[in-house]
Design a protein around this motif. Structure first.
Motif, short mmCIF file in Angstrom:
data_model
loop_
_atom_site.label_atom_id
_atom_site.label_comp_id
_atom_site.label_asym_id
_atom_site.label_seq_id
_atom_site.Cartn_x
_atom_site.Cartn_y
_atom_site.Cartn_z
N MET A 91 0.83 -1.19 0.00
CA MET A 91 0.00 0.00 0.00
C MET A 91 0.88 1.26 0.00
O MET A 91 0.58 2.25 -0.67
CB MET A 91 -0.83 -0.05 1.29
CG MET A 91 -1.93 0.96 1.34
SD MET A 91 -3.01 0.65 2.72
CE MET A 91 -1.97 0.93 4.10
N LEU A 92 1.97 1.21 0.73
CA LEU A 92 2.84 2.39 0.82
C LEU A 92 3.51 2.66 -0.53
O LEU A 92 3.74 3.80 -0.90
CB LEU A 92 3.88 2.21 1.93
CG LEU A 92 3.30 2.06 3.33
CD1 LEU A 92 4.40 1.80 4.34
CD2 LEU A 92 2.53 3.30 3.73
N PHE A 95 1.08 4.47 -2.58
CA PHE A 95 0.94 5.83 -2.06
C PHE A 95 2.01 6.74 -2.66
O PHE A 95 1.72 7.82 -3.17
CB PHE A 95 1.04 5.81 -0.53
CG PHE A 95 1.25 7.16 0.09
CD1 PHE A 95 2.49 7.53 0.59
CD2 PHE A 95 0.23 8.09 0.17
CE1 PHE A 95 2.70 8.78 1.16
CE2 PHE A 95 0.42 9.35 0.73
CZ PHE A 95 1.67 9.69 1.23
N GLY B 79 5.10 2.98 8.77
CA GLY B 79 4.35 2.33 7.70
C GLY B 79 4.11 0.85 7.96
O GLY B 79 3.07 0.30 7.61
N LEU B 82 0.93 -0.22 9.48
CA LEU B 82 -0.31 0.03 8.75
C LEU B 82 -0.59 -1.03 7.69
O LEU B 82 -1.69 -1.07 7.12
CB LEU B 82 -0.25 1.41 8.07
CG LEU B 82 0.00 2.59 9.00
CD1 LEU B 82 0.37 3.83 8.20
CD2 LEU B 82 -1.23 2.86 9.86
N ARG B 103 9.94 4.83 8.55
CA ARG B 103 9.36 6.15 8.28
C ARG B 103 7.96 6.25 8.85
O ARG B 103 7.19 5.30 8.84
CB ARG B 103 9.34 6.37 6.77
CG ARG B 103 8.97 7.79 6.42
CD ARG B 103 9.47 8.16 5.10
NE ARG B 103 9.09 9.55 4.81
CZ ARG B 103 9.12 10.07 3.62
NH1 ARG B 103 9.51 9.35 2.60
NH2 ARG B 103 8.77 11.34 3.43
N TYR B 105 4.15 7.74 8.90
CA TYR B 105 3.10 8.19 8.00
C TYR B 105 1.90 8.67 8.80
O TYR B 105 1.67 8.22 9.93
CB TYR B 105 2.64 7.04 7.08
CG TYR B 105 3.68 6.61 6.08
CD1 TYR B 105 4.70 5.73 6.45
CD2 TYR B 105 3.65 7.08 4.77
CE1 TYR B 105 5.66 5.35 5.54
CE2 TYR B 105 4.60 6.67 3.85
CZ TYR B 105 5.61 5.82 4.24
OH TYR B 105 6.57 5.44 3.33
#
Lengths: 545, 338
Positions: A91-92, A95, B79, B82, B103, B105
């Motif tokens: 998903m990242l 993004f 991240g 998630l 990182r 988010y």
């Protein structure tokens, strides 16, 4: 090596390059790999400068501000593309990819392709591709910089997700209702987590122990904790929910793989977008650096170096704060040694630095701090400015000087770099120092090396055909006033006011400047010392030295 | 309890709320989940500060509890936290912050869910998180403070904080109560009544100031530490009547002041600048009074030990006076409020 560390330090190159400040992570990476152009890269060098000019012309204040806003959305997209290539997207990943594509899309809408720098313009085919890829990630066409799986618009996923959420709501509602019933029955509400925490000593503890709708999950010496026993309906729904979650997860993976496959076909296009954006970021960074020092575009000229009103911006800024203005440097030189002569503190070393700085910055593809600058590209640049004593290596100033010079002097005409020398030979006895200085000057001149040499030795002026410049020097000699309260502090100011820093071409009858004792006097040396020095000079002139 | 929590959500002056534990595993996440239940319908942003951020606590190795998140809430976390439930999140921003787990988010919850919060390691980044969460529309920001990170509870950074007292500190009730007394002594320091504007200007300049007669001598806390106070003359220190100290007021600094003969009034920015216990006889006041909203207690430790929950509540309430004391795990939840 184009520059050695001593030259880079003498010209303060790293401080100038610091002003080249790209916005994006990739831009910063590219800047780290910034290299000077070589003399075989004139075409690429001119293209770089041309593109900067185009960017400067196109970037109004609003576009510059918008570009900065866009760059804030551009991450290290390289990593995301690698994940796509290796089929490891998450998903990242999407993004970051989507944000990057939306940035391009918005740039095109804000600026229009026709008004973009040439390498940023998208032809109709590329615009279609961009739109196509964006629609893959946001089916609605209302492109945002966020990302969630629902934006893919997959109807199967949407339906499964809807059903799953509906089921979760129903389970929640069912539990809530049952909790309410139990609370009413047992006269106690659960805690925020839906658990009943009952003190062992409470009368109602017995009721909790026998209630069929709750079960004991934990107990301590003080209390017992009960939670709701799922009924048949909840069991069924929980199993359905688990199944939905698994299916949804599998389908999500399959969706990402599908998108991955579609994007992989367009990786070269995406990589070109990354390169183009990064290029613009770096170019605009170069432009901003150039604007900070009022830079001019350098021009290629095969057999000459020509500077009109060149400056040293860092020094200029420092001097301005003290109330001094720097006299810009104007000179022209051809292959062979060019001398710079003049009184002490006349700005000769500054002129040397201006030549070096303009050359190095220009070769890094930057605009230079001058009104005009023309030059050939060099394979290397070396300076001798300052004292490079090295106690560790056992080198005195003289030793260090000779050691370095020996490495630079290259008779090969194909490998003639730019050599900038400041008073070679001063670190030893005057007779041999002068002889060495003169010999080196002659050698460099006869080799047609590109060299500039600051010297006080008069013999250098005798070399046939030697070219050069002299600092005009002290127009008047300020008087030393021992009673002036700030004489010592203000000597620099006095000297600055009296000195004419302009450069004039050397003429045949020129001699080296003889204002050193006057300058020493302005600096505040005792009168007795000054008198003795003047007497000694007179004597030597009479003796014919 | 949940009535008061609901009232907090309506206070416009309460935008940033911090949680501070007196020890590791005090029960902050439990309290946070209780508060979250009351604030489930609000526009909330949430992050954690501190070095602990992995799925397991780096200090204790225990599995970290998940935080309950409600639809519409925005979290700042790494991240990796998630990715397990892709359907639950809309990724809205990538922050220039690296936590222990990668990182950070900003992500908005599309439905009620749970998440692990990885800690943002520095105060500067915490400040950025607050700014970004407000920028994306959060009316309330909750900062889950990790071990020994009380800085975010400073009134400069947050509008209110909750102190979480857990049996993980000690299995001994008297020891727990004593610890809370020590905290309260700092939290209840009086605030300035005179020279407030002057102290505020010293605060903005980040300097210390010593009043001798009518004049103020300015210096930095760094200078004091380097010179151990000797850069100010003994005579001046004896004569001085007031000191504004913009730095960590440790026992050592207090002792140095006492040895030098200083007997005046000391002002510090807020309670988070006070390290160690108070030295008897020091007159200390704060420029910005603490904004303790409530004390949350947890009578159970992760090892399974427990102090008497009723006794704990009673004794803590006696120490903290009017401040609400909640045992969020044992309180009945009023379903009509949320």
């Amino acid at each position: 090596m184009f520059l050695d560390s001593e030259t880079a330090e003498a010209l303060r190159i790293s401080e100038y390059l610091k002003r080249v400040a790209p916005y994006t992570p990739l831009g910063k990476k590219w800047k780290g790999r910034l290299k000077p152009y070589t003399h075989s890269q004139v075409g690429e060098w001119e293209l770089d400068l041309h593109d900067q000019q185009e960017v400067m012309e196109l970037f109004s204040e609003s576009r510059a501000t918008y570009f900065l806003t866009c760059c804030e959305l551009v991450d290290d997209i390289d990593i995301a593309l690698q994940e796509v290539l290796q089929d490891r997207s998450t998903m990242l990943t999407w993004f970051h990819v989507k944000r990057f594509l939306v940035t391009w899309f918005r740039w095109g809408e804000f600026v229009s392709w026709e008004s973009s720098p040439r390498f940023m313009r998208m032809n109709p085919e590329e615009q279609r591709k961009l739109h196509f890829l964006l629609l893959l990630l946001q089916k609605s066409g209302r492109f945002t910089t966020t990302f969630e799986v629902s934006q893919l618009g997959d109807s199967k996923w949407l339906e499964m997700n809807r059903q799953k959420n509906q089921l979760m709501k129903e389970i929640q509602q069912l539990r809530k209702e049952r909790q309410k019933q139990i609370s009413g029955r047992l006269q106690r509400n659960p805690n925020f987590q839906g658990e009943w925490v009952i003190s062992r000593h409470q009368e109602s503890a017995k009721l909790f122990a026998v209630d069929p709708d709750i079960k004991l999950v934990r107990e301590t010496i003080y209390e017992q904790i009960y939670e709701l026993v799922p009924d048949k309906q909840e069991h069924v729904w929980q199993e359905q929910l688990l199944s939905f979650q698994e299916k949804l997860s599998i389908h999500e993976h399959s969706l990402f793989r599908q998108i991955n496959r579609l994007f992989r076909d367009h990786i070269p296009f995406l990589q070109s977008l990354v390169q183009r954006w990064t290029r613009l970021d770096l170019l605009w960074a170069k432009c901003r650096a150039a604007q900070s020092w009022n830079g001019v575009r350098p021009v290629y000229l095969e057999n000459q170096i020509r500077i009109i009103e060149g400056t040293l911006p860092l020094e200029q800024e420092a001097w301005k704060q003290k109330g001094y203005e720097m006299t810009p440097v104007t000179l022209a030189m051809k292959p062979g040694c060019t001398l710079l002569i003049g009184p002490n503190m006349g700005g000769k070393t500054t002129a040397l630095r201006v030549v070096g700085l303009c050359t190095v910055l220009a070769q890094y593809g930057l605009y230079v701090p001058a009104k005009e600058f023309r030059f050939p590209l060099f394979p290397w640049v070396r300076t001798w400015i300052g004292d490079y004593q090295n106690a560790e290596q056992g080198l005195s100033s003289f030793g260090a000087e000779m050691n370095r010079l020996a490495k630079w002097i290259d008779p090969d005409p194909e490998n003639q770099g730019l050599i900038l020398l400041d008073e070679i030979g001063r670190g030893t006895n005057p007779i041999e120092g002068s002889a060495i200085s003169c010999a080196i000057t002659r050698y460099l001149h006869e080799c047609r090396a590109w060299a500039v040499h600051v010297t006080h030795f008069p013999e250098a002026l005798q070399i046939e055909g030697i070219q050069g410049y002299r600092v005009r020097g002290l127009s008047t000699i300020p008087k030393w006033d021992p009673d002036h309260p700030n004489q010592t502090d203000d000597w620099i100011r006095l000297l600055y006011k009296a000195m004419d820093y302009h450069l004039d071409p050397i003429e045949d009858q020129d001699v080296v400047a003889t204002q050193a004792i006057s300058i020493a006097e302005i600096c505040g040396l005792p009168e007795k010392v000054i008198e003795q020095a003047r007497t000694a000079v007179k004597q030597r002139i009479q003796e014919g030295d | 309890m949940n009535q008061i929590m609901k009232q907090w959500s309506q206070r416009e002056d309460l935008q940033v709320l911090s949680l501070v534990g007196i020890s590791k595993n005090a029960g902050k996440t439990t309290f946070l989940n209780g508060l979250g239940r009351a604030w489930s319908a609000e526009s909330v942003g949430l992050f954690s500060i501190g070095v602990d951020g992995e799925a397991q606590d780096v200090w204790s190795g225990r599995s970290k509890p998940e935080v309950r998140i409600y639809k519409g809430w925005i979290v700042a976390t790494s991240g990796i936290c998630l990715q397990n439930e892709a359907d639950a999140w809309e990724i809205i921003e990538a922050l220039p912050i690296d936590s222990v787990a990668g990182r950070v988010y900003l992500a908005r919850a599309n439905r009620d869910t749970s998440v692990k919060l990885t800690g943002v390691p520095t105060r500067q980044w915490a400040s950025l998180c607050i700014e970004q969460l407000k920028k994306v529309g959060c009316a309330k920001v909750i900062v889950d403070g990790a071990y020994n990170r009380k800085v975010m509870a400073s009134p400069v950074w947050s509008d209110g904080f909750v102190l979480v007292v857990g049996a993980s500190f000690s299995p001994s009730l008297p020891a727990l109560v004593k610890e809370v007394k020590g905290w309260m002594a700092k939290l209840l320091l009086p605030s300035t009544t005179d020279d407030t504007e002057l102290y505020q200007s010293f605060y903005r300049q980040e300097v210390c100031a010593l009043q001798i007669d009518e004049r103020w001598v300015l210096f930095t806390s760094h200078e004091w530490i380097q010179s151990q106070g000797s850069h100010i003359s003994a005579e001046d220190l004896k004569q001085a009547t007031k000191l504004y100290f913009h730095g960590a007021l440790t026992k050592r600094v207090l002792e140095q002041l006492r040895w030098s003969g200083f007997t005046g009034e000391i002002t510090i920015p807020d309670w988070t600048y006070l390290f160690d216990l108070l030295v008897k006889g020091s007159q200390i006041q704060v420029l910005f009074p603490s904004n303790l909203l409530a004390v949350s207690i947890n009578s159970t430790s992760p090892d399974g030990g427990q102090v008497n929950p009723e006794e704990l509540r009673t004794q803590i309430q006696q120490v903290v006076g009017d401040i609400p004391v909640w045992d969020v795990y044992r309180e009945e939840w009023n379903p009509d409020v949320s």
